[in-house]
Write a protein that holds these residues in place. Structure first.
Motif, short mmCIF file in Angstrom:
data_model
loop_
_atom_site.label_atom_id
_atom_site.label_comp_id
_atom_site.label_asym_id
_atom_site.label_seq_id
_atom_site.Cartn_x
_atom_site.Cartn_y
_atom_site.Cartn_z
N GLY A 147 0.83 -1.20 0.00
CA GLY A 147 0.00 0.00 0.00
C GLY A 147 0.86 1.24 0.00
N PHE A 148 0.30 2.32 -0.56
CA PHE A 148 0.98 3.61 -0.57
C PHE A 148 0.52 4.45 0.62
N LEU A 149 1.31 5.44 0.96
CA LEU A 149 1.01 6.26 2.11
C LEU A 149 -0.38 6.89 2.01
N ALA A 150 -0.78 7.26 0.79
CA ALA A 150 -2.06 7.94 0.60
C ALA A 150 -3.24 6.98 0.52
N ASP A 151 -2.97 5.67 0.47
CA ASP A 151 -4.04 4.69 0.32
C ASP A 151 -4.75 4.41 1.63
N ASP A 152 -6.07 4.21 1.52
CA ASP A 152 -6.83 3.71 2.66
C ASP A 152 -6.86 2.19 2.66
N ASP B 209 -5.14 -1.61 1.10
CA ASP B 209 -3.97 -2.24 0.50
C ASP B 209 -4.26 -2.63 -0.94
#
Length: 218
Positions: A121-126, A128
């Motif tokens: 997951g990316f930092l901005a993702d809620d 995965d």
């Protein structure tokens, strides 16, 4: 839409091979076309493939469109240049010159082949994310009624001893077939239980992907 039962299917293991036939070129095509001088192969022959392409190496295939100096590997698609870089697929093939049936199979169990995934997951993702990676190796276990006098037993025990890959062919009802190439082992002693068949277990660990073929039309 179609459906079928496996009842009546037979399993064979390669008992003899011809000499290695050098392949000096292999095309990026569907099906892949091999260049091999004086190869002596005819349509319908079963071959074990050794190739510079990792994805093709250790697969079994059926010969098609055989001509002087060339032949096609039926159902082998090498058009994708990423796993099949142009000019690097050469190697050799060996014809299976004899099969013997593995008879008296009472049960078949498959394991492996399931898809693995990378979850990240990316930092901005809620939520995965997930992308497919590799698949688990495939093994097939065949339980057979014990009979040391059957012709296949010596072939399977030799494969267990030398740990070299063997071609197996599953002949399905209706004439279609599946080719496997892998390492074959067998339990050294039969299982024994009162009022039960004495059985041994033959295990096939695939070295390359299986190849499926429709019935040959004559």
């Amino acid at each position: 839409m179609g459906f079928r039962l496996p009842n009546g299917a037979t399993l064979q293991i390669a008992s003899t091979y011809g000499p290695a036939i050098p392949v000096t070129a292999l095309s990026n095509a569907n099906p892949a076309v091999a260049t091999a001088a004086a190869h002596g192969l005819t349509d319908g022959d079963i071959i074990a493939v050794t190739s510079g392409w990792t994805r093709l190496n250790d697969r079994a295939a059926r010969v098609a469109n055989s001509l002087t100096g060339t032949f096609a590997m039926e159902n082998i698609n090498t058009t994708n240049l990423q796993p099949y870089p142009a000019g690097s697929g050469m190697g050799s093939v060996r014809e299976v010159t004899g099969f013997v049936e593995i008879s008296q199979i009472t049960d078949v169990n498959f394991s492996g082949g399931d898809q693995q995934f990378l979850t990240f997951g990316f930092l901005a993702d809620d939520d995965d994310r997930q992308i497919p990676t590799t698949k688990n190796p495939i093994s097939i276990a065949y339980t057979v009624a014990d009979d040391p006098d059957l012709p296949y037993v010596a072939v399977v025990e030799a494969a267990d001893d030398d740990k070299q890959v063997r071609v197996l062919r599953m002949n399905l009802p209706g004439g279609s077939s599946i080719l496997y190439n892998g390492y074959v082992t067998i339990t050294s002693t039969p299982s024994m239980g009162r009022n039960n068949l004495m059985t041994r277990v033959i295990t096939l660990s695939l070295a390359g992907r299986p190849t499926r073929y429709a019935a040959v039309v004559v």
